[in-house]
Scaffold this motif. Sequence first.
Motif, PDB file in Angstrom:
ATOM      1  N   ARG A 191      40.808  86.332  33.938  1.00  0.00           N
ATOM      2  CA  ARG A 191      39.734  86.301  32.951  1.00  0.00           C
ATOM      3  C   ARG A 191      39.994  85.182  31.944  1.00  0.00           C
ATOM      4  NH1 ARG A 191      43.483  90.061  32.123  1.00  0.00           N
ATOM      5  NH2 ARG A 191      44.291  90.475  30.022  1.00  0.00           N
ATOM      6  N   PHE A 192      38.983  84.922  31.121  1.00  0.00           N
ATOM      7  CA  PHE A 192      39.081  83.885  30.096  1.00  0.00           C
ATOM      8  C   PHE A 192      38.881  84.532  28.739  1.00  0.00           C
ATOM      9  CE2 PHE A 192      37.481  80.588  27.310  1.00  0.00           C
ATOM     10  CZ  PHE A 192      38.284  79.505  27.632  1.00  0.00           C
ATOM     11  N   PRO A 193      39.808  84.307  27.785  1.00  0.00           N
ATOM     12  CA  PRO A 193      39.664  84.915  26.462  1.00  0.00           C
ATOM     13  C   PRO A 193      38.383  84.455  25.757  1.00  0.00           C
ATOM     14  CG  PRO A 193      41.887  84.076  26.782  1.00  0.00           C
ATOM     15  CD  PRO A 193      41.054  83.552  27.917  1.00  0.00           C
ATOM     16  N   VAL A 194      37.516  85.377  25.393  1.00  0.00           N
ATOM     17  CA  VAL A 194      36.218  85.045  24.803  1.00  0.00           C
ATOM     18  C   VAL A 194      36.374  84.346  23.459  1.00  0.00           C
ATOM     19  CG1 VAL A 194      34.063  86.017  23.927  1.00  0.00           C
ATOM     20  CG2 VAL A 194      35.082  86.942  26.011  1.00  0.00           C
ATOM     21  N   GLU A 195      37.421  84.709  22.701  1.00  0.00           N
ATOM     22  CA  GLU A 195      37.564  84.149  21.357  1.00  0.00           C
ATOM     23  C   GLU A 195      37.799  82.644  21.368  1.00  0.00           C
ATOM     24  OE1 GLU A 195      41.653  86.126  22.262  1.00  0.00           O
ATOM     25  OE2 GLU A 195      39.528  86.433  22.735  1.00  0.00           O
ATOM     26  N   HIS A 196      38.159  82.087  22.537  1.00  0.00           N
ATOM     27  CA  HIS A 196      38.418  80.655  22.601  1.00  0.00           C
ATOM     28  C   HIS A 196      37.268  79.874  23.250  1.00  0.00           C
ATOM     29  CE1 HIS A 196      42.381  81.634  21.282  1.00  0.00           C
ATOM     30  NE2 HIS A 196      42.729  82.219  22.403  1.00  0.00           N
ATOM     31  N   PHE A 197      36.192  80.574  23.605  1.00  0.00           N
ATOM     32  CA  PHE A 197      35.125  79.906  24.362  1.00  0.00           C
ATOM     33  C   PHE A 197      34.453  78.801  23.550  1.00  0.00           C
ATOM     34  CE2 PHE A 197      30.921  79.762  26.524  1.00  0.00           C
ATOM     35  CZ  PHE A 197      31.397  79.410  27.777  1.00  0.00           C
ATOM     36  N   SER A 198      34.263  79.035  22.258  1.00  0.00           N
ATOM     37  CA  SER A 198      33.612  78.016  21.434  1.00  0.00           C
ATOM     38  C   SER A 198      34.468  76.761  21.344  1.00  0.00           C
ATOM     39  CB  SER A 198      33.329  78.570  20.030  1.00  0.00           C
ATOM     40  OG  SER A 198      34.533  78.962  19.383  1.00  0.00           O
ATOM     41  N   ARG A 199      35.781  76.930  21.282  1.00  0.00           N
ATOM     42  CA  ARG A 199      36.669  75.770  21.241  1.00  0.00           C
ATOM     43  C   ARG A 199      36.604  74.985  22.552  1.00  0.00           C
ATOM     44  NH1 ARG A 199      42.333  77.776  18.376  1.00  0.00           N
ATOM     45  NH2 ARG A 199      41.534  77.983  16.251  1.00  0.00           N
ATOM     46  N   LEU A 200      36.482  75.711  23.657  1.00  0.00           N
ATOM     47  CA  LEU A 200      36.333  75.043  24.952  1.00  0.00           C
ATOM     48  C   LEU A 200      35.101  74.143  24.944  1.00  0.00           C
ATOM     49  CD1 LEU A 200      36.745  76.501  28.489  1.00  0.00           C
ATOM     50  CD2 LEU A 200      34.553  75.516  27.872  1.00  0.00           C
ATOM     51  N   LEU A 201      33.958  74.690  24.497  1.00  0.00           N
ATOM     52  CA  LEU A 201      32.718  73.913  24.468  1.00  0.00           C
ATOM     53  C   LEU A 201      32.845  72.706  23.538  1.00  0.00           C
ATOM     54  CD1 LEU A 201      30.064  76.790  24.365  1.00  0.00           C
ATOM     55  CD2 LEU A 201      30.761  75.427  26.337  1.00  0.00           C
ATOM     56  N   CYS A 202      33.471  72.909  22.393  1.00  0.00           N
ATOM     57  CA  CYS A 202      33.628  71.811  21.434  1.00  0.00           C
ATOM     58  C   CYS A 202      34.523  70.709  22.007  1.00  0.00           C
ATOM     59  CB  CYS A 202      34.209  72.327  20.123  1.00  0.00           C
ATOM     60  SG  CYS A 202      33.052  73.316  19.150  1.00  0.00           S
ATOM     61  N   THR A 203      35.554  71.107  22.753  1.00  0.00           N
ATOM     62  CA  THR A 203      36.444  70.106  23.337  1.00  0.00           C
ATOM     63  C   THR A 203      35.698  69.219  24.322  1.00  0.00           C
ATOM     64  OG1 THR A 203      38.320  71.639  23.118  1.00  0.00           O
ATOM     65  CG2 THR A 203      38.603  69.748  24.576  1.00  0.00           C
ATOM     66  N   TYR A 204      34.917  69.843  25.192  1.00  0.00           N
ATOM     67  CA  TYR A 204      34.152  69.042  26.151  1.00  0.00           C
ATOM     68  C   TYR A 204      33.113  68.173  25.435  1.00  0.00           C
ATOM     69  CZ  TYR A 204      36.127  71.494  30.190  1.00  0.00           C
ATOM     70  OH  TYR A 204      36.985  71.985  31.154  1.00  0.00           O
ATOM     71  N   ARG A 205      32.491  68.730  24.411  1.00  0.00           N
ATOM     72  CA  ARG A 205      31.512  67.953  23.650  1.00  0.00           C
ATOM     73  C   ARG A 205      32.191  66.746  22.996  1.00  0.00           C
ATOM     74  NH1 ARG A 205      28.302  69.928  18.174  1.00  0.00           N
ATOM     75  NH2 ARG A 205      27.113  68.025  17.862  1.00  0.00           N
ATOM     76  N   ASN A 206      33.370  66.967  22.430  1.00  0.00           N
ATOM     77  CA  ASN A 206      34.114  65.860  21.827  1.00  0.00           C
ATOM     78  C   ASN A 206      34.432  64.787  22.860  1.00  0.00           C
ATOM     79  OD1 ASN A 206      34.134  67.348  19.440  1.00  0.00           O
ATOM     80  ND2 ASN A 206      36.195  68.162  19.789  1.00  0.00           N
ATOM     81  N   GLY A 207      34.855  65.225  24.043  1.00  0.00           N
ATOM     82  CA  GLY A 207      35.193  64.273  25.090  1.00  0.00           C
ATOM     83  C   GLY A 207      34.013  63.422  25.512  1.00  0.00           C
ATOM     84  N   VAL A 208      32.848  64.055  25.668  1.00  0.00           N
ATOM     85  CA  VAL A 208      31.639  63.306  26.046  1.00  0.00           C
ATOM     86  C   VAL A 208      31.260  62.331  24.930  1.00  0.00           C
ATOM     87  CG1 VAL A 208      29.185  63.517  26.535  1.00  0.00           C
ATOM     88  CG2 VAL A 208      30.794  65.121  27.582  1.00  0.00           C
TER      89      VAL A 208
END
Length: 306
Positions: free
Chosen positions: A270-287
Amino acid sequence: MIWDEGTSVSMDGVQPFTKQPVALVGTAEKGYQSVQITVSSPGGHSSKPPIDGSSVGSRLGRILTAISASPPSPKLVPPTLDLLKGLAPLASAWMSPLLMAVGLVPYADNLLAHIMAAASAEAAALVRSTAAVTKVTAGIADNVLPQTGMINVNFRLLPGDTPDTAVEYAKSWLGRDSPFANVTIAHKMNKPQAKVTDATGPHFGLVKAAIQLAWRFDGPQGEQPVNVLPILMPGGTDSGHYWRLTNKTLRHVPGAYKTSEHLAHGLNERFPVEHFSRLLCTYRNGVRFAGQGDPSTAEHLLAQSR
């Protein structure tokens, strides 16, 4: 550049060197190669098994014991060398000098390789070509001694090791059974050996900046960006299908795990839900950083964003 799946943010650090959170970015991955060891014996009726150790079962048993007792020797190669150098400022007082000696002091590399090989399965996978027995087959009937048996060994090869290296390892395990055994490559690798992406280059810097903008933790001097270090991927990724396009490949999933939880490909993955927003922000930063056209500007943009 290619940014593919890979390692994540290790919330409990990199054992046995540090317990501080560390974001790990795969700058290379191990090769994949399976080897089959086939043994033979005259066979016969199960009521009269041989007493000289010549049965297929005896031969398979000796070879299996040798595989477990004599794994490939540990050694330090990039990017594990880069990882250890990066861990030096985060390590304990007694470990830090040893890490700083990597590549500089004779025997330091060999000592660290053996320390890691004995520390854990995760650490050992970074310093040796691993050999895992994944299939053992023999026999066709309950009362018949088999005439042949097979062991399938799956190798994950360090950068620099080749399919021929795997065959030589397998032959070294045969011992007295060598005249009655045959070693063959089970499946040719369908991708070339991964090249190591430079951890000091602009592409690594782009991914590092994207991670650090989203991942920050409380430290002795207040909130600090997470440390980002290169690592060797023990497993394989889909990036191998695209290596002909670029040799700048980085592997990171911006989630957070504890290595003690064994979530990857385990029960209740599973993937910890509390970190999902950070995941999205990281990819957004990379793009966003990649959209600047020059990856070398990413760390400058990170400084402006703080």
